[in-house]
Design an enzyme around this catalytic site. Sequence first.
Site, short mmCIF file in Angstrom:
data_model
loop_
_atom_site.label_atom_id
_atom_site.label_comp_id
_atom_site.label_asym_id
_atom_site.label_seq_id
_atom_site.Cartn_x
_atom_site.Cartn_y
_atom_site.Cartn_z
N THR A 30 0.82 -1.23 0.00
CA THR A 30 0.00 0.00 0.00
C THR A 30 0.84 1.27 0.00
O THR A 30 0.32 2.35 -0.24
CB THR A 30 -0.91 0.03 1.23
OG1 THR A 30 -0.10 0.05 2.42
CG2 THR A 30 -1.84 -1.18 1.26
N CYS A 34 2.73 3.09 9.30
CA CYS A 34 1.84 3.15 10.47
C CYS A 34 2.65 3.08 11.75
O CYS A 34 3.82 2.69 11.76
CB CYS A 34 0.85 1.99 10.47
SG CYS A 34 -0.17 1.84 8.98
N CYS A 38 -1.56 0.57 15.16
CA CYS A 38 -2.58 0.93 14.18
C CYS A 38 -3.78 -0.02 14.27
O CYS A 38 -3.61 -1.25 14.33
CB CYS A 38 -2.00 0.87 12.77
SG CYS A 38 -3.16 1.43 11.49
N ARG A 63 3.70 7.05 2.69
CA ARG A 63 2.91 8.16 3.23
C ARG A 63 2.26 7.73 4.54
O ARG A 63 2.06 6.56 4.81
CB ARG A 63 1.85 8.62 2.23
CG ARG A 63 0.85 7.54 1.82
CD ARG A 63 -0.16 8.09 0.83
NE ARG A 63 -1.08 7.06 0.36
CZ ARG A 63 -2.17 6.66 1.00
NH1 ARG A 63 -2.47 7.19 2.19
NH2 ARG A 63 -2.95 5.73 0.49
N CYS A 65 -0.30 6.89 7.45
CA CYS A 65 -1.63 6.29 7.56
C CYS A 65 -2.63 7.32 8.07
O CYS A 65 -2.34 8.07 9.01
CB CYS A 65 -1.56 5.10 8.51
SG CYS A 65 -3.16 4.36 8.90
N CYS A 68 -4.14 5.80 11.91
CA CYS A 68 -3.38 5.85 13.17
C CYS A 68 -2.51 7.09 13.30
O CYS A 68 -1.97 7.35 14.37
CB CYS A 68 -2.52 4.60 13.32
SG CYS A 68 -1.14 4.48 12.15
N ASP A 439 19.68 14.04 49.68
CA ASP A 439 18.42 14.75 49.86
C ASP A 439 17.70 14.22 51.11
O ASP A 439 17.58 13.00 51.31
CB ASP A 439 17.54 14.55 48.63
CG ASP A 439 16.21 15.28 48.73
OD1 ASP A 439 16.17 16.47 48.46
OD2 ASP A 439 15.22 14.61 49.11
#
Length: 489
Positions: A30, A34, A38, A63, A65, A68, A439
């Site tokens: 695709t 992601c 996702c 590119r 998603c 998500c 401390d």
Amino acid sequence: MHTDTERCVRAVQSKDARFDGWFFTAVLTTRIYCRPSCPVVPPKVENMTFYPSAAACQQAGFRACKRCRPDTSPGSPEWNARADSVARAMRLIRDGVVDREGVSGLAARLGYSARQIERQLRAELGAGPLALARAQRAQTARILIETTALPIADVAFAAGFASVRTFNDTVREVFALAPTDLRARAARGIARQAPGSIALRLPYRAPLNPDNLFGHLAATAVPGVEEWRGGAYRRTLSLPYGHGIVELTPGPDHIGCLLSLTDLRDLTIAISRCRWMLDLDADPVAVDDRLRADPLLAPLVDKAPGRRVPRTVDAAEFAVRAVLGQQVSTAAARTHAARLVTAHGEPVEDPAGGLTHLFPTPDALAGLDPESLALPRSRRATLTTLVAALADGSLALGIDTDWDRARAQLLELPGFGPWTVEVIAMRALGDPDAFLPSDLGVRRSARSLGLPSSPAALTASAAAWRPWRAYAVQYLWATDDHPINHLPA
């Protein structure tokens, strides 16, 4: 982690949100990348490949998603837990240094050549500083597009792009949508925004315990610079192009963030500094698992897991406040700081609350008259020496500071002992292994748990907590019924 294919596949198939930001999953069929959690059906294993950064995914032609939104995942906790050049470079890139000073400015700050920094970042992150900064600009642009009604051209320049054409090309390439399409999808959200403000969510890895985080910030708040109002921590921010006011509200799965800026070019750095202050890129599961291995500390971790280290938005500011807080109560430290703010801080307007000033810069404090300070003479000398070193640049404190070198420089200043140096390393410089064995609160808690209470013996015992001793301090402090450990009413 992205090189451990089997582990990455398991994280994706179980939709484990703990690994969001550690690596990114790119789907070869695709051409989409992601986050591990996702919600879509996981792709076939043979179609997955893994990258260490969103910038590397984008450079490889993937590119983001739309489900998500991997560009909005928490940052990798590696960059806050390490002190090497790559981690320091990543902290500076997140702080917008490449956009303001270029790659040469980034390299100069780190003491390397631009070619060396390029090579180191590509080897570990799969992308150089320009690509990493570009990915960050794309995310800033998306925030402005979706949460403001600014004209698209103004968004481009506010996000740090040199031209509208570059901005349009980048948004289309990264998000597979034109800027106007992104805005149309978020039109309802824009209508809900208050004029002049930007509302967004700051993600984090669960669990997060807000009690000591916001309790500490609220209990030590300097009047005029910080306040707790309406269930939110608010403070003024001094930024490269102007100033701002931020309102941070703890939520069950994110931190609500409302920003008012005089210059929108400061948006990226304002978000980065807020995330840094709240330690939102930490990996609480890894931290708590290490501390829980100590049977004496385990009950504290199990009672309230996910404690973060409350940090600061300005390291120099915190160093000044640390000196003011030496050997006095929290209330007295706030009073001393408030006097400095009133006398030397830059006034600001806050229609929504009671903030009045920016905390004074070292340059503004350089001409400070020691006799005007209601402090012991030795502490006056400590403060003026510190301010002079910060103002002339001989002492540099920031997110890119080498932790060991800063410790050595601070110890050379008069009046700086191990406690002051370590609290600055922990809260201003972000060293996750800073430790405060001397401390009083830490020693008292250690004694009640059956741990050794002398500094030397406690340090030896705490070796098992490394590299997360700063988080162990938060759990030890939490045993005391002090306002720093509770959300204000």
